[in-house]
Enzyme design. Structure first.
Site, mmCIF file in Angstrom:
data_model
loop_
_atom_site.group_PDB
_atom_site.id
_atom_site.type_symbol
_atom_site.label_atom_id
_atom_site.label_comp_id
_atom_site.label_asym_id
_atom_site.label_seq_id
_atom_site.Cartn_x
_atom_site.Cartn_y
_atom_site.Cartn_z
ATOM 1 N N HIS A 133 -0.735 -9.514 1.414
ATOM 2 C CA HIS A 133 -0.592 -9.061 2.816
ATOM 3 C C HIS A 133 0.420 -9.979 3.511
ATOM 4 O O HIS A 133 1.542 -10.126 3.040
ATOM 5 C CB HIS A 133 -1.993 -9.062 3.449
ATOM 6 C CG HIS A 133 -2.109 -8.394 4.773
ATOM 7 N ND1 HIS A 133 -1.168 -7.517 5.273
ATOM 8 C CD2 HIS A 133 -3.074 -8.470 5.755
ATOM 9 C CE1 HIS A 133 -1.552 -7.083 6.462
ATOM 10 N NE2 HIS A 133 -2.699 -7.659 6.783
ATOM 11 N N SER A 135 -5.664 -7.235 7.800
ATOM 12 C CA SER A 135 -5.880 -8.014 9.030
ATOM 13 C C SER A 135 -6.522 -7.161 10.129
ATOM 14 O O SER A 135 -7.418 -7.643 10.848
ATOM 15 C CB SER A 135 -4.576 -8.649 9.521
ATOM 16 O OG SER A 135 -3.532 -7.707 9.580
ATOM 17 N N HIS A 167 4.211 -0.828 -1.025
ATOM 18 C CA HIS A 167 3.293 -0.715 0.117
ATOM 19 C C HIS A 167 2.145 0.213 -0.249
ATOM 20 O O HIS A 167 2.327 1.149 -1.024
ATOM 21 C CB HIS A 167 4.009 -0.185 1.364
ATOM 22 C CG HIS A 167 3.265 -0.505 2.620
ATOM 23 N ND1 HIS A 167 2.278 0.298 3.111
ATOM 24 C CD2 HIS A 167 3.345 -1.578 3.442
ATOM 25 C CE1 HIS A 167 1.785 -0.265 4.199
ATOM 26 N NE2 HIS A 167 2.414 -1.399 4.428
HETATM 27 N N1 HAX Z 1 6.402 -5.422 -7.903
HETATM 28 C C1 HAX Z 1 5.920 -5.137 -9.141
HETATM 29 N N2 HAX Z 1 4.899 -4.292 -9.355
HETATM 30 C C2 HAX Z 1 4.383 -3.669 -8.272
HETATM 31 C C3 HAX Z 1 4.875 -3.885 -6.978
HETATM 32 C C4 HAX Z 1 5.909 -4.814 -6.813
HETATM 33 N N3 HAX Z 1 6.390 -5.119 -5.606
HETATM 34 N N4 HAX Z 1 4.165 -3.118 -6.123
HETATM 35 C C5 HAX Z 1 3.259 -2.460 -6.859
HETATM 36 N N5 HAX Z 1 3.371 -2.804 -8.156
HETATM 37 C C6 HAX Z 1 2.523 -2.390 -9.270
HETATM 38 C C7 HAX Z 1 1.090 -2.798 -8.972
HETATM 39 O O1 HAX Z 1 0.879 -4.181 -9.259
HETATM 40 C C8 HAX Z 1 0.319 -1.843 -9.824
HETATM 41 O O2 HAX Z 1 0.394 -2.296 -11.153
HETATM 42 P P1 HAX Z 1 -0.916 -2.201 -12.126
HETATM 43 O O3 HAX Z 1 -1.269 -0.751 -12.159
HETATM 44 O O4 HAX Z 1 -0.417 -2.736 -13.417
HETATM 45 O O5 HAX Z 1 -1.984 -3.038 -11.479
HETATM 46 C C9 HAX Z 1 1.148 -0.563 -9.715
HETATM 47 O O6 HAX Z 1 2.474 -0.985 -9.329
HETATM 48 C C10 HAX Z 1 0.633 0.425 -8.701
HETATM 49 O O7 HAX Z 1 0.515 -0.225 -7.459
HETATM 50 P P2 HAX Z 1 0.737 0.607 -6.094
HETATM 51 O O8 HAX Z 1 -0.312 1.654 -6.029
HETATM 52 O O9 HAX Z 1 2.151 1.036 -6.008
HETATM 53 O O10 HAX Z 1 0.541 -0.508 -4.998
HETATM 54 P P3 HAX Z 1 -0.816 -0.895 -4.237
HETATM 55 O O11 HAX Z 1 -1.041 0.083 -3.148
HETATM 56 O O12 HAX Z 1 -1.934 -1.133 -5.188
HETATM 57 O O13 HAX Z 1 -0.423 -2.302 -3.624
HETATM 58 C C11 HAX Z 1 1.015 -3.829 -2.526
HETATM 59 C C12 HAX Z 1 0.464 -2.404 -2.529
HETATM 60 C C13 HAX Z 1 1.763 -4.039 -1.215
HETATM 61 C C14 HAX Z 1 -0.152 -4.823 -2.564
HETATM 62 C C15 HAX Z 1 1.955 -3.993 -3.759
HETATM 63 O O14 HAX Z 1 3.038 -3.106 -3.636
HETATM 64 C C16 HAX Z 1 2.445 -5.418 -3.909
HETATM 65 O O15 HAX Z 1 1.763 -6.247 -4.520
HETATM 66 N N6 HAX Z 1 3.667 -5.750 -3.334
HETATM 67 C C17 HAX Z 1 4.176 -7.095 -3.375
HETATM 68 C C18 HAX Z 1 3.474 -7.965 -2.319
HETATM 69 C C19 HAX Z 1 3.910 -7.601 -0.925
HETATM 70 O O16 HAX Z 1 5.088 -7.450 -0.630
HETATM 71 N N7 HAX Z 1 2.918 -7.487 -0.009
HETATM 72 C C20 HAX Z 1 3.186 -7.193 1.389
HETATM 73 C C21 HAX Z 1 2.862 -5.745 1.756
HETATM 74 C C22 HAX Z 1 3.148 -5.455 3.206
HETATM 75 C C23 HAX Z 1 2.190 -6.201 4.064
HETATM 76 O O17 HAX Z 1 0.993 -6.002 4.082
HETATM 77 N N8 HAX Z 1 2.698 -7.161 4.776
HETATM 78 O O18 HAX Z 1 1.893 -7.954 5.462
#
Ligand code: HAX
Length: 445
Positions: free
Chosen positions: A279, A249, A329
């Site tokens: 997000h 955002s 995160h």
């Molecule tokens: N549950 C299961 N698996 C998860 C996970 C979760 N909560 N968080 C990360 N992973 C997985 C990823 O999908 C990724 O898997 P692959 O390699 O198979 O694709 C792996 O762990 C590595 O990911 P990462 O490097 O730890 O996480 P990213 O930086 O790529 O992504 C995210 C960060 C926030 C998008 C991710 O943790 C996620 O999808 N969380 C759940 C959604 C969420 O809560 N989003 C809100 C975040 C805060 C925010 O912005 N609020 O507005």
């Protein structure tokens, strides 16, 4: 330009200009004299996995520390709960104060927050056509669709856009941007509350109350009036306000702003990014996911059985290739201090709430499971893991609306930064991209 905004500068603008002129000179010097200095190198992994940890933006309002969480102009959330002005000593800080701090890098007094509460109240009139635009949409339109459409339709009032067309000097861009930003922040709770009431209540419009602060007025216009809810809104609006410059955002608002799009368009772009499930939409996903889980748990009251069922549900979600919403995160590597702030608010104000108990159980159950996967960089909860349960406790159960609330708060940080972008005269952002062949060549494959 004087015809558009008058030549009067209030004390906030005077302070901003004084600080801004000095810092603009520093930015100019950095580019002119030190432009060749190499700060870090970039690898293929960073480019292909979302540019994480790759420094590429100048953001002054806040900085996110992976181990300690958000710092607004250097101050942590617990620090600000002590230092920012409040209505009552034991209450929550006023978001007006946080905006003042992010904008001016100066701790506000209660007089400063009162000034902003009044200024925003005085600017809060929403043009009638904006309400008509929202009303033209089906009542079933997602609140974030209505919210972003409402924001774009307010751009008819953009002072920056009119001044730019009239040949504004670029050193003055910040001034008309400031006016748009202040009008926008003032009006966001009004349109958000109206969207809430037309989508989920009787559609009647509740006027803002001139004696209430910005966050309390938002609750009031949604139809919620108690000192405890006002406190909740003040806390909610503060903790969601900013998360440095790289989150979707903030980055989208900044990026679109560099094209000199008006602040309404820039912020609407940010809101469309906030609406994504990875997000800000995650706060809705958390509630949806928990509500589905509660169906599986059924009427069990034995805590051991409930825990076993939660654990099985978490494992099932992961085995289906889905993420656990509210956990993980891109930058943080610890429990999000914004999660902790909400947990403490619940401990202080709420005796016993089933959903909050479930959220607390998830906090014990989810991280070890995510850790055991070996690939999740941060197994801890983020801000979205708690916020829905708190709102639900106070009767705001319509979780499709939660991202709109997040969005109203996010305006404080990303729009304060937009003013600084214009103060610094930051140029059009235009990174280069490469083809897959180029990457293969670099890797030698
Ligand atoms: N549950 C299961 N698996 C998860 C996970 C979760 N909560 N968080 C990360 N992973 C997985 C990823 O999908 C990724 O898997 P692959 O390699 O198979 O694709 C792996 O762990 C590595 O990911 P990462 O490097 O730890 O996480 P990213 O930086 O790529 O992504 C995210 C960060 C926030 C998008 C991710 O943790 C996620 O999808 N969380 C759940 C959604 C969420 O809560 N989003 C809100 C975040 C805060 C925010 O912005 N609020 O507005």
């Amino acid at each position: 330009m004087d015809e558009l905004i008058g030549n009067h500068m209030d004390y906030i603008k005077k302070k901003l200009l004084e600080k801004g002129e000095k810092e603009r000179a520093v930015v100019k010097r950095l580019i002119g004299e030190f432009g060749e200095v190499v700060v870090e190198s970039v690898n293929i992994d960073q480019i292909l996995t979302g540019m994480k940890g790759m420094t590429s933006l100048l953001t002054v309002t806040s900085k996110l520390d992976p181990e300690n969480g958000i710092r607004y102009r250097g101050h942590s959330i617990p620090d600000l709960q002590q230092k920012l002005p409040k209505i009552t000593p034991e209450g929550e800080p006023l978001p007006e104060g946080l905006f003042y701090l992010m904008l001016l890098d100066e701790m506000p007094t209660r007089e400063d927050t009162d000034y902003l509460s009044r200024d925003w109240y005085n600017r809060s009139h929403v043009p009638y056509h904006v309400i008509k635009v929202i009303e033209a949409m089906p009542i079933t339109s997602k609140p974030m669709t209505q919210f972003s459409t409402g924001i774009i339709s307010m751009a008819t009032d953009s002072i920056f856009q009119k001044a730019h067309r009239a040949g504004l000097n670029k050193n003055d861009y910040w001034n008309t941007t400031y006016e748009d930003v202040m009008n926008l922040i003032a009006r966001l709770p009004v349109i958000a509350a109206y969207i809430y009431r037309r989508s989920f209540k009787d559609g009647s419009f509740i006027e803002p109350d001139r004696d209430l602060d910005w966050a309390a007025n938002f609750a009031h216009m949604m139809g919620y009036d108690s000192e405890e809810i006002y406190q909740l809104f003040r806390m909610y609006m503060c903790i969601h306000a900013d998360h440095e410059g790289g989150n979707v955002s903030a980055h989208a608002t900044h990026l679109v702003g560099t094209a000199l799009s008006n602040p309404y368009y820039s912020y609407a772009a940010g809101m469309l990014g906030l609406a994504g499930p990875l997000h800000g939409y995650a706060n809705q996903e958390v509630m949806y996911w928990i509500s589905e889980m509660l169906k599986v748990i059924g009427n069990d009251i034995d805590e051991k059985v409930i825990r076993e069922k939660i654990e099985a549900y978490v494992r099932k979600t992961i085995s289906e290739g889905k993420v656990i919403p509210g956990y993980g995160h891109a930058v943080l590597r610890v429990t999000d201090p914004r999660f902790t702030a909400q947990q403490l608010f619940a401990e202080k104000n709420i005796k016993d709430d089933h959903l909050i108990n479930i959220v607390n159980m998830l906090y014990e159950i989810v991280p070890p499971i995510l850790k055991s996967l070996g690939k999740v960089k941060n197994p801890w909860p983020n801000v979205d893991a708690f916020s829905g349960a708190l709102l639900h406790h106070y009767g705001i159960t319509e979780y499709f609306f939660y991202t709109v609330m997040f969005g109203v708060s996010r305006a404080l940080g990303v729009l304060a930064q937009l003013i600084w972008d214009r103060m610094y005269n930051l140029p059009l952002e235009r990174p280069s991209s490469e083809t897959l062949e180029w990457f293969k060549g670099k890797a030698g494959i």
